[in-house]
Design an enzyme around this catalytic site. Sequence first.
Site, short mmCIF file in Angstrom:
data_model
loop_
_atom_site.label_atom_id
_atom_site.label_comp_id
_atom_site.label_asym_id
_atom_site.label_seq_id
_atom_site.Cartn_x
_atom_site.Cartn_y
_atom_site.Cartn_z
N HIS A 16 14.21 -60.47 -115.88
CA HIS A 16 14.14 -59.70 -114.63
C HIS A 16 14.00 -58.20 -114.89
O HIS A 16 13.83 -57.43 -113.94
CB HIS A 16 15.38 -59.94 -113.77
CG HIS A 16 15.53 -61.36 -113.31
ND1 HIS A 16 14.52 -62.04 -112.68
CD2 HIS A 16 16.57 -62.22 -113.43
CE1 HIS A 16 14.93 -63.27 -112.42
NE2 HIS A 16 16.16 -63.40 -112.86
N CYS A 17 14.10 -57.78 -116.14
CA CYS A 17 14.03 -56.35 -116.46
C CYS A 17 12.62 -55.96 -116.85
O CYS A 17 11.98 -56.63 -117.67
CB CYS A 17 15.00 -56.02 -117.59
SG CYS A 17 15.12 -54.24 -117.90
#
Length: 375
Positions: free
Chosen positions: A163-164
């Site tokens: 998700h980064c």
Amino acid sequence: MSKKEVPRVKKGSHQTELYAEVPSTCLPIVYSPEYNITFMGLEKLHPFDAGKWGKVIHFLKEEQFITDEVIVLAREASEADLLVVHTARYLNRLKNAILEGSREWSLVVATITEIPPLLFLPNFLVQRNVLKPLRTQTGGTIMAGKLAMDRGWAINVGGGFHHCSSDKGGGFCAYADITLAIKFLFERVEGVARATIIDLDAHQGNGHERDFLEDRRIYIMDVYNRHIYPGDGYAKRAIKRKVELDWGTEDMEYLQKVELHSEGALNEVKPDIIIYNAGTDILDGDPLGGLAISPQGIVKRDEIIFRAARRRGIPILMVTSGGYQKKTARIIADSILNLHRQGLIGEEAVEGAGPSNVPLMMSKSVSSGPTVSAI
């Protein structure tokens, strides 16, 4: 890739310890005790089992598959390493606390990890007890990328922070380890020009998707629950093979789709490396994943992906990503043991390891256990 065909390392743009030579006696399994997050019990406020990585290693040792001597010890990614992908502004936001009176508030980290009480703890403790473990796992993924090219396969027992992206974290993901591993390979290892990401975590991998949105060297296959976080429509434009699942998807449908689409993806474009995000939050009863895959189904899923890679002679890097139940560590260990039994990892692993219908061998801890119920 055989040991005789180890790719040459190019000179990178900065000095790094992450591409140091690894003894041939080591298996390409990367881990460090520094992976595990302990913070006066506050880590229990997030459903993530913040010690699962050490438990995986414990189970593998119990089964006499590994010892400390054959594990590759992960190193912490330095700031220079992280700047290969991340903006200086983003890294400074992680490091710098918000000052209010005499208190330092770790707002950014508390938001990313979804543990609000971190907001009220001294920033230096948050840096040491939360961000350093995540940087060490990130370093482990970068190291495993080179190992996969050297040995044909590698597993980082942590990582998978999908998700980064370069300038934004979220969903317990503070560093973009998948993007970093690929960028390191492109910059430093000759012969690596294309990569395929197979993301089988229950959540959409919007971080690496945003990072590679316009990069034609990257092919992304993402299989996820369409109804849950993050629902990032902009990032979905980067997905070349999108498989959206509904609530409660079970083994038969899931495994058919995984095999069909992984074969299709690898037939469509043959990459120089596969990054396999092997999240176990697809497990039935996971509080965040919303799917209903059995432990046996997870083990079989991993076998399908490794067999597809080995049959084609494509190096594969596996990261463990999400998984939010106490049983998750045992399932990851059982899956790694099964890959070894099937000849898909280990010193004896060979390319073209046979058809994907080899009978599944399971340890008693998975095969005889009850169906996981909802938390």
